[in-house]
Design a protein around this motif. Structure first.
Motif, mmCIF file in Angstrom:
data_model
loop_
_atom_site.group_PDB
_atom_site.id
_atom_site.type_symbol
_atom_site.label_atom_id
_atom_site.label_comp_id
_atom_site.label_asym_id
_atom_site.label_seq_id
_atom_site.Cartn_x
_atom_site.Cartn_y
_atom_site.Cartn_z
ATOM 1 N N GLY A 108 -0.196 12.408 -9.539
ATOM 2 C CA GLY A 108 -0.438 13.577 -10.378
ATOM 3 C C GLY A 108 -1.863 14.069 -10.290
ATOM 4 O O GLY A 108 -2.119 15.284 -10.229
ATOM 5 N N GLU A 109 -2.829 13.155 -10.269
ATOM 6 C CA GLU A 109 -4.231 13.548 -10.164
ATOM 7 C C GLU A 109 -4.509 14.196 -8.808
ATOM 8 O O GLU A 109 -5.232 15.195 -8.712
ATOM 9 N N ILE A 110 -3.922 13.649 -7.743
ATOM 10 C CA ILE A 110 -4.106 14.233 -6.409
ATOM 11 C C ILE A 110 -3.498 15.626 -6.345
ATOM 12 O O ILE A 110 -4.092 16.561 -5.782
ATOM 13 N N VAL A 111 -2.319 15.786 -6.926
ATOM 14 C CA VAL A 111 -1.642 17.084 -6.903
ATOM 15 C C VAL A 111 -2.467 18.135 -7.632
ATOM 16 O O VAL A 111 -2.622 19.271 -7.171
ATOM 17 N N ARG A 112 -3.012 17.779 -8.787
ATOM 18 C CA ARG A 112 -3.800 18.756 -9.554
ATOM 19 C C ARG A 112 -5.079 19.139 -8.812
ATOM 20 O O ARG A 112 -5.463 20.313 -8.808
ATOM 21 N N SER A 113 -5.743 18.179 -8.206
ATOM 22 C CA SER A 113 -6.991 18.499 -7.510
ATOM 23 C C SER A 113 -6.748 19.243 -6.202
ATOM 24 O O SER A 113 -7.660 19.899 -5.686
ATOM 25 N N THR B 47 0.840 -1.201 0.000
ATOM 26 C CA THR B 47 0.000 0.000 0.000
ATOM 27 C C THR B 47 0.873 1.249 0.000
ATOM 28 O O THR B 47 1.945 1.264 0.598
ATOM 29 N N TYR B 48 0.423 2.266 -0.683
ATOM 30 C CA TYR B 48 1.053 3.582 -0.624
ATOM 31 C C TYR B 48 -0.015 4.616 -0.254
ATOM 32 O O TYR B 48 -1.215 4.384 -0.469
ATOM 33 N N ALA B 49 0.437 5.731 0.319
ATOM 34 C CA ALA B 49 -0.487 6.794 0.725
ATOM 35 C C ALA B 49 0.128 8.138 0.380
ATOM 36 O O ALA B 49 1.352 8.313 0.441
ATOM 37 N N VAL B 50 -0.717 9.085 -0.012
ATOM 38 C CA VAL B 50 -0.298 10.450 -0.312
ATOM 39 C C VAL B 50 -0.873 11.363 0.766
ATOM 40 O O VAL B 50 -2.076 11.313 1.048
ATOM 41 N N ARG B 51 -0.009 12.180 1.345
ATOM 42 C CA ARG B 51 -0.429 13.074 2.409
ATOM 43 C C ARG B 51 -0.096 14.513 2.038
ATOM 44 O O ARG B 51 0.971 14.774 1.472
ATOM 45 N N ILE B 52 -0.999 15.408 2.346
ATOM 46 C CA ILE B 52 -0.787 16.844 2.166
ATOM 47 C C ILE B 52 -0.914 17.495 3.533
ATOM 48 O O ILE B 52 -1.953 17.377 4.189
ATOM 49 N N SER B 53 0.172 18.136 3.952
ATOM 50 C CA SER B 53 0.236 18.767 5.281
ATOM 51 C C SER B 53 -0.112 17.778 6.386
ATOM 52 O O SER B 53 -0.810 18.090 7.335
ATOM 53 N N GLY B 54 0.360 16.551 6.238
ATOM 54 C CA GLY B 54 0.159 15.529 7.249
ATOM 55 C C GLY B 54 -1.162 14.811 7.192
ATOM 56 O O GLY B 54 -1.388 13.876 7.963
ATOM 57 N N VAL B 55 -2.056 15.198 6.300
ATOM 58 C CA VAL B 55 -3.388 14.588 6.192
ATOM 59 C C VAL B 55 -3.429 13.710 4.950
ATOM 60 O O VAL B 55 -3.076 14.140 3.847
ATOM 61 N N GLU B 56 -3.853 12.476 5.123
ATOM 62 C CA GLU B 56 -3.914 11.547 3.990
ATOM 63 C C GLU B 56 -5.054 11.946 3.041
ATOM 64 O O GLU B 56 -6.202 12.097 3.464
ATOM 65 N N VAL B 57 -4.712 12.087 1.753
ATOM 66 C CA VAL B 57 -5.700 12.484 0.750
ATOM 67 C C VAL B 57 -5.887 11.413 -0.323
ATOM 68 O O VAL B 57 -6.750 11.565 -1.201
ATOM 69 N N GLY B 58 -5.104 10.377 -0.292
ATOM 70 C CA GLY B 58 -5.229 9.329 -1.299
ATOM 71 C C GLY B 58 -4.449 8.102 -0.889
ATOM 72 O O GLY B 58 -3.431 8.183 -0.198
#
Length: 682
Positions: free
Chosen positions: A474-479, A400-411
């Motif tokens: 890339g999709e997470i970054v754009r949104s 599993t991988y996870a993407v976090r923005i400012s410490g909050v998981e978004v994907g």
């Protein structure tokens, strides 16, 4: 220049010469030279098919099949003319008639028929079927491959030039397998023609020998039949070579090496198979009355090869075991805690079994792809993303991988090691775990990497793990681009613009708008997928509009108006902007319902009116999408921001533009209109 002209004329002259073979008599010496040329050319084609790394590297092969087949048939006609008229067709055919078949008509017929069976029933039939299936599946897989190319382009993994090249390769691949499907029919027809021509030579030669030359039946058969069989064998040898070449080229799977290198590499990975095969050969040698030496020799060679593979694997394992473990410097506890507490703007967290994706020594290229994605997003949106911190975490489930923005998981997503993602409709026959592709929401399945070729034959598009992950990122970054645009990022953009447009920057900030207000405007533009690359034009519009007031909606509309053609241009399809309009009565009613709010103007509407507006807009948009069209909703500038906020929850994919933004477009097509509730009732 002369050499280039000769190269261009070589093939046309050769084809004309082949046609002349059908009507112009040839001397026996020249026929010998042409027969040797035919055999050599077929052998060269076979070797090229073995050494090319992919089928498209020999894309001229289908046309070459036709030319060589025509050449061989022309030689058959020329040889037949010499055999029936002179009873002699050169030394090559004579050698095949006496040496290869030992001067025996029965042996010659048997050898000839065996070659026909091998070529026609086995090789040609199989190659024809593979070419037919390959052509159909390649054509079926074209939409998926085009989608994968678009996904890589959007993720920043490739540039526009490489995307065009890949699209051209996809089209060329479909054309190649379609041409091979037809080219295999030439090889099949050549086999049939060889049988008929040989029978005609046998019957014609026997008749001429007895009727015109007065030979006895046995003498006539001995003279003409051996030459006819020799001619048939001379033509079947290059035909067999070309049939094998056809089978090789259509059965090649995607690889990075030639056929010989890939075969040795893959066979040398299975020591257990060699050991079992060697043991079986030795057991066969122990059977009574079975020759001992051949099986003992073969079995011993198999065991020797297996032992060499085992030694190679042991050396590699030992080298990995003694590899030095890097020891980092001792970090002060306070500094370590501060580092642990730091919240990264953008973070990619991997499960421990996915670390190979970032291991450059093992072929992992994820970090390079992330750098390419940052560049792609910067050129696309005008935002320089913060560095992506990549680390592993034991808290994540396996694969599993996870993407976090400012410490909050978004994907979050999956990327199982040793597997690839197959996208398509016919995946039931493939083993693996069914899933939903995280970006486009397509039905997909994680399958073992070894089944990549089998999945492609079913028409599926196969994507590697790193591509799946980077496309999702890339999709997470754009949104989430508005969240990633921080105050320091805006400061960097302003400082960069000041070097080229100092007057524009000095006029706007900090005298008219603060840096925080500029940030809010840029975030609002990014939230509506409007690129902010043309920062100078945005600042000019803000300078003029800010003198009337600093309300966010007004500043955003002024910026969008300055970028009008660029804003509307991204929604064009084939040079046409397709729009959904509002009924004049409905637009007037919406304008009367505008009320000021904390975040700008809002639409004060009844629940029934909101439901009607969303339902009608959804209906218009779905009709356009079913027709394969991309549409936007247009309205008055004063309504654009509040109307977008109203329908964003129900239709996040629908973009709302103002009349000013589309007024400069010459080609606008109205594909639907949202009617007023009273008009709908009437």
């Amino acid at each position: 220049m002369l050499g280039r002209n000769l190269t261009q004329l070589a093939m046309p002259i050769g084809v004309v010469g082949i046609v002349l073979l059908l009507v112009v008599p040839l001397p026996a010496v020249l026929l010998d030279i042409l027969i040797a040329t035919n055999i050599t050319a077929s052998l060269v084609a076979l070797l090229i098919c073995m050494f090319v790394k992919r089928a498209l590297d020999f894309s001229v092969f289908p046309s070459l099949i036709l030319v060589l087949t025509l050449f061989r048939l022309g030689l058959n006609v020329a040889a037949t003319r010499l055999v029936l008229s002179d009873g002699y067709a050169g030394k090559v055919i004579e050698a095949f008639g006496h040496f290869v078949i030992s001067g025996s008509l029965v042996i010659g017929l048997v050898v000839f028929l065996i070659l026909i069976v091998i070529q026609f029933v086995v090789i040609t039939k199989g190659a024809e079927r593979v070419a037919e299936v390959g052509a159909r599946f390649t054509l079926d897989a074209m939409p998926g491959k085009q989608m994968a190319i678009d996904a890589d382009l959007n993720a920043g993994l490739i540039d526009e030039a490489e995307a065009r090249q890949r699209r051209a390769d996809v089209a060329a691949e479909a054309d190649f397998y379609g041409a091979m499907d037809g080219g295999s029919k030439f090889v099949k027809g050549d086999s049939i023609a060889a049988i008929i021509i040989t029978l005609i030579n046998l019957i014609g030669g026997f008749t001429i020998g007895m009727v015109q030359q007065g030979l006895a039946p046995a003498e006539s058969i001995n003279k003409f039949a051996l030459l006819s069989i020799g001619d048939g064998l001379v033509s079947q040898v290059p035909a067999l070579l070309l049939s094998v070449a056809t089978g090789l080229i259509v059965t090649r799977s995607t690889s990075n090496g030639d056929l010989g290198s890939e075969a040795i590499k893959q066979l040398s990975q299975q020591k257990m198979a060699l050991q079992i095969a060697g043991g079986a050969a030795i057991v066969l040698a122990l059977i009574p009355h079975m020759p001992k030496l051949p099986f003992f020799v073969v079995g011993t060679l198999a065991f020797v090869a297996a032992s060499r593979i085992a030694k190679r694997d042991a050396k590699l394992a030992a080298a990995e075991a003694v590899a030095p473990v890097p020891v980092g410097p001792v970090v002060d506890a306070t500094e370590a805690l501060v580092e642990e507490m730091r919240v990264d703007p953008l973070e990619l967290v991997l499960a421990p079994d996915l670390v190979d994706l970032v291991d450059t020594a093992g072929g992992g290229d994820l970090l390079d792809r992330v750098r390419a994605l940052r560049r792609k997003v910067a050129l696309e949106l005008g935002v320089v993303l913060p560095p992506v911190r990549t680390r592993d975490s034991l808290d994540l489930p396996v694969s599993t991988y996870a993407v976090r923005i400012s410490g909050v998981e978004v994907g979050r997503g999956m990327a199982p090691p040793g597997q690839v993602l197959a996208l398509g409709d016919n995946l039931d026959g493939l083993p693996g775990r069914a899933t939903i592709e995280p970006v486009f929401g397509l039905q997909s399945k994680w399958i073992p990497s070894e089944l990549r070729g089998q999945a492609q034959l079913t028409g599926a598009t196969v994507v590697d793990r790193a591509s799946v992950l980077i496309t999702h990122l890339g999709e997470i970054v754009r949104s989430n681009a508005p969240r990633l645009l921080g105050r320091e990022d805006v400061r960097s953009l302003v400082d960069t613009l000041k070097r080229t447009h100092p007057a524009v920057v000095d006029e706007l900030t900090p005298a008219v708008l603060s840096l925080g207000e500029v940030q809010r405007v840029l975030q609002a533009l990014l939230d509506e997928s409007v690129p902010i690359r043309d920062l100078a034009r945005i600042f000019e519009a803000l300078s003029l509009r800010a003198k009337q007031g600093s309300d966010l909606d007004g500043l955003v509309e002024a910026s969008r108006g300055a970028l009008g053609p660029a804003v509307a241009g991204v929604h064009e399809q084939d040079g046409v902007l397709r729009v959904i309009t509002l009924d004049p009565m409905l637009e007037h009613s919406l304008a009367e319902s505008l009320r000021p709010g904390e975040h700008g103007m809002n639409l004060a509407l009844e629940a029934a009116t909101v439901d009607h507006l969303v339902t009608e807009t959804t209906s218009c948009l779905e009709r356009a999408e079913q027709a394969g069209l991309q549409a936007v909703l247009v309205c008055a500038p004063s309504l654009r921001s509040p109307l977008r906020r109203l329908i964003k929850v129900a239709l996040p994919r629908l973009h709302v533009l103002s009349y000013h933004e589309v007024s400069t477009h010459a080609r606008i097509e109205t594909i639907g209109s949202v009617r007023h509730v009273h008009a709908l009732a009437s």
